[in-house]
Design a protein around this motif. Structure first.
Motif, mmCIF file in Angstrom:
data_model
loop_
_atom_site.group_PDB
_atom_site.id
_atom_site.type_symbol
_atom_site.label_atom_id
_atom_site.label_comp_id
_atom_site.label_asym_id
_atom_site.label_seq_id
_atom_site.Cartn_x
_atom_site.Cartn_y
_atom_site.Cartn_z
ATOM 1 N N LYS A 103 -9.377 -10.202 5.289
ATOM 2 C CA LYS A 103 -9.277 -10.970 4.046
ATOM 3 C C LYS A 103 -8.455 -12.246 4.260
ATOM 4 O O LYS A 103 -8.683 -13.258 3.600
ATOM 5 C CB LYS A 103 -8.631 -10.084 2.974
ATOM 6 N N LYS A 119 -8.246 5.790 15.137
ATOM 7 C CA LYS A 119 -9.065 6.293 14.034
ATOM 8 C C LYS A 119 -9.396 7.772 14.232
ATOM 9 O O LYS A 119 -9.410 8.548 13.266
ATOM 10 C CB LYS A 119 -10.338 5.459 13.888
ATOM 11 N N ASN A 166 -8.929 1.429 8.605
ATOM 12 C CA ASN A 166 -9.966 0.539 8.056
ATOM 13 C C ASN A 166 -9.440 -0.277 6.875
ATOM 14 O O ASN A 166 -9.787 -1.447 6.727
ATOM 15 C CB ASN A 166 -11.197 1.335 7.613
ATOM 16 N N GLU A 167 -8.612 0.335 6.026
ATOM 17 C CA GLU A 167 -8.049 -0.373 4.880
ATOM 18 C C GLU A 167 -7.133 -1.514 5.328
ATOM 19 O O GLU A 167 -7.140 -2.599 4.737
ATOM 20 C CB GLU A 167 -7.253 0.590 4.002
ATOM 21 N N ILE A 168 -6.376 -1.260 6.367
ATOM 22 C CA ILE A 168 -5.470 -2.273 6.900
ATOM 23 C C ILE A 168 -6.272 -3.400 7.548
ATOM 24 O O ILE A 168 -5.965 -4.577 7.372
ATOM 25 C CB ILE A 168 -4.466 -1.619 7.869
ATOM 26 N N GLU A 175 -9.254 -4.360 6.694
ATOM 27 C CA GLU A 175 -9.860 -5.153 5.619
ATOM 28 C C GLU A 175 -8.889 -6.227 5.122
ATOM 29 O O GLU A 175 -9.296 -7.362 4.857
ATOM 30 C CB GLU A 175 -10.277 -4.257 4.455
ATOM 31 N N ILE A 176 -7.629 -5.870 4.997
ATOM 32 C CA ILE A 176 -6.617 -6.835 4.558
ATOM 33 C C ILE A 176 -6.468 -7.940 5.604
ATOM 34 O O ILE A 176 -6.382 -9.125 5.261
ATOM 35 C CB ILE A 176 -5.276 -6.132 4.281
ATOM 36 N N TYR A 213 2.257 4.169 9.078
ATOM 37 C CA TYR A 213 1.704 4.659 7.821
ATOM 38 C C TYR A 213 1.438 6.152 7.887
ATOM 39 O O TYR A 213 1.333 6.738 8.966
ATOM 40 C CB TYR A 213 0.408 3.909 7.470
ATOM 41 N N ARG A 273 -3.459 6.717 4.083
ATOM 42 C CA ARG A 273 -4.009 5.419 4.462
ATOM 43 C C ARG A 273 -4.947 5.579 5.639
ATOM 44 O O ARG A 273 -4.808 6.510 6.424
ATOM 45 C CB ARG A 273 -2.912 4.441 4.875
ATOM 46 N N GLU A 274 -5.868 4.641 5.759
ATOM 47 C CA GLU A 274 -6.773 4.597 6.905
ATOM 48 C C GLU A 274 -6.643 3.231 7.559
ATOM 49 O O GLU A 274 -6.398 2.235 6.886
ATOM 50 C CB GLU A 274 -8.215 4.811 6.463
ATOM 51 N N LEU A 309 0.826 -1.205 0.000
ATOM 52 C CA LEU A 309 0.000 0.000 0.000
ATOM 53 C C LEU A 309 0.864 1.261 0.000
ATOM 54 O O LEU A 309 1.810 1.374 0.801
ATOM 55 C CB LEU A 309 -0.917 0.035 1.225
#
Length: 119
Positions: A76, A95, A68-70, A72-73, A60, A65-66, A41
């Protein structure tokens, strides 16, 4: 951090956030996949997972970047943020701070010694 330290492309030291979060799930089995995907990222300076303690450490640029994106990974790869009070408290605080950094980065400062815009 040392002010002469080099950061990855896309990382501004002024908005660099270092976060520590406890994970749950099959961390030991999936930590390498999580690290590899987060490292790709733009705006991520460093990421590591201590699988024996199920601890994620990520640095980060909060303007790019947020958290939340991390997260999600992480999800996943069949893991998640630990479901305990302290981890949820830190996650919420992280956050909140990240959003303030992002908002302040786009804010144009105003001075009482200047004429207001539009006048």
């Amino acid at each position: 951090m040392d002010s002469k330290q080099k950061h990855k492309v896309g990382v501004n030291e002024d908005s660099l956030m270092v976060r520590h979060l406890k994970l749950e799930g099959p961390v030991y089995e999936n930590h390498q996949s999580i690290i590899q995907e987060i490292e790709k990222l733009l705006g991520v300076d460093a990421v590591s997972v201590n699988p024996s303690e199920s601890l994620l450490k990520v640095a980060y640029d909060a303007t790019k970047r947020e958290l939340n994106e991390i997260e999600e990974i992480i999800r996943k790869h069949e893991c998640d943020i630990a479901d305990d009070w302290w981890t949820h408290f830190k996650e919420g605080y992280y956050k909140f701070v990240d959003q303030n950094v992002k908002d302040n980065a786009s804010h144009e400062p105003w001075s009482c010694h200047k004429r207001p815009p539009g006048r």
